[in-house]
Design a protein around this motif. Structure first.
Motif, PDB file in Angstrom:
ATOM      1  N   SER A  12      48.656  -1.695   8.042  1.00  0.00           N
ATOM      2  CA  SER A  12      48.959  -2.039   9.112  1.00  0.00           C
ATOM      3  C   SER A  12      49.978  -3.440   9.062  1.00  0.00           C
ATOM      4  N   VAL A  13      49.371  -4.286   8.334  1.00  0.00           N
ATOM      5  CA  VAL A  13      50.151  -5.569   8.091  1.00  0.00           C
ATOM      6  C   VAL A  13      51.429  -5.433   7.116  1.00  0.00           C
ATOM      7  N   GLN A  14      51.267  -4.441   6.260  1.00  0.00           N
ATOM      8  CA  GLN A  14      52.456  -4.087   5.287  1.00  0.00           C
ATOM      9  C   GLN A  14      53.609  -3.416   6.171  1.00  0.00           C
ATOM     10  N   GLU A  15      52.956  -2.472   7.071  1.00  0.00           N
ATOM     11  CA  GLU A  15      53.842  -1.807   8.079  1.00  0.00           C
ATOM     12  C   GLU A  15      55.056  -2.697   8.950  1.00  0.00           C
ATOM     13  N   LYS A  16      54.057  -3.660   9.520  1.00  0.00           N
ATOM     14  CA  LYS A  16      54.717  -4.703  10.518  1.00  0.00           C
ATOM     15  C   LYS A  16      55.653  -5.490   9.645  1.00  0.00           C
ATOM     16  N   THR A  17      55.472  -5.959   8.642  1.00  0.00           N
ATOM     17  CA  THR A  17      56.495  -6.673   7.612  1.00  0.00           C
ATOM     18  C   THR A  17      57.511  -5.959   7.317  1.00  0.00           C
ATOM     19  N   PHE A  18      57.538  -4.644   6.995  1.00  0.00           N
ATOM     20  CA  PHE A  18      58.363  -3.694   6.500  1.00  0.00           C
ATOM     21  C   PHE A  18      59.256  -3.683   7.939  1.00  0.00           C
ATOM     22  N   MET A  24      65.450  -7.225  10.786  1.00  0.00           N
ATOM     23  CA  MET A  24      66.421  -8.440  10.468  1.00  0.00           C
ATOM     24  C   MET A  24      67.532  -8.166   9.561  1.00  0.00           C
ATOM     25  N   THR A  25      67.354  -6.886   8.746  1.00  0.00           N
ATOM     26  CA  THR A  25      68.497  -6.686   7.974  1.00  0.00           C
ATOM     27  C   THR A  25      69.388  -5.767   8.591  1.00  0.00           C
ATOM     28  N   THR A  26      69.090  -5.127   9.797  1.00  0.00           N
ATOM     29  CA  THR A  26      70.116  -4.197  10.324  1.00  0.00           C
ATOM     30  C   THR A  26      70.705  -5.297  11.449  1.00  0.00           C
ATOM     31  N   LYS A  27      70.263  -6.340  11.996  1.00  0.00           N
ATOM     32  CA  LYS A  27      70.881  -7.334  12.876  1.00  0.00           C
ATOM     33  C   LYS A  27      71.458  -8.170  11.994  1.00  0.00           C
ATOM     34  N   ALA A  28      71.432  -8.319  10.592  1.00  0.00           N
ATOM     35  CA  ALA A  28      72.304  -9.341   9.915  1.00  0.00           C
ATOM     36  C   ALA A  28      73.449  -8.354   9.470  1.00  0.00           C
TER      37      ALA A  28
END
Length: 44
Positions: A12-18, A24-28
């Motif tokens: 779950s932590v890795q999925e939240k990070t991804f 962030m990448t999409t917004k940038a």
């Protein structure tokens, strides 16, 4: 040595990070495209 059982790890932590990284990448990317369009309109 501990026995490894496939599929039991909590990811779950890795999925939240991804998900955060992709957001962030999409917004940038959108911001960069809008900025480039803005520059192109000014240069005309």
């Amino acid at each position: 040595m501990a026995e490894h059982k496939h599929g039991e790890m909590d990811t779950s932590v890795q999925e939240k990070t991804f998900d955060g990284f992709m957001s962030m990448t999409t917004k940038a990317t959108v911001a960069i495209i809008v900025f480039l369009i803005f520059l192109a309109l000014i240069a005309i």
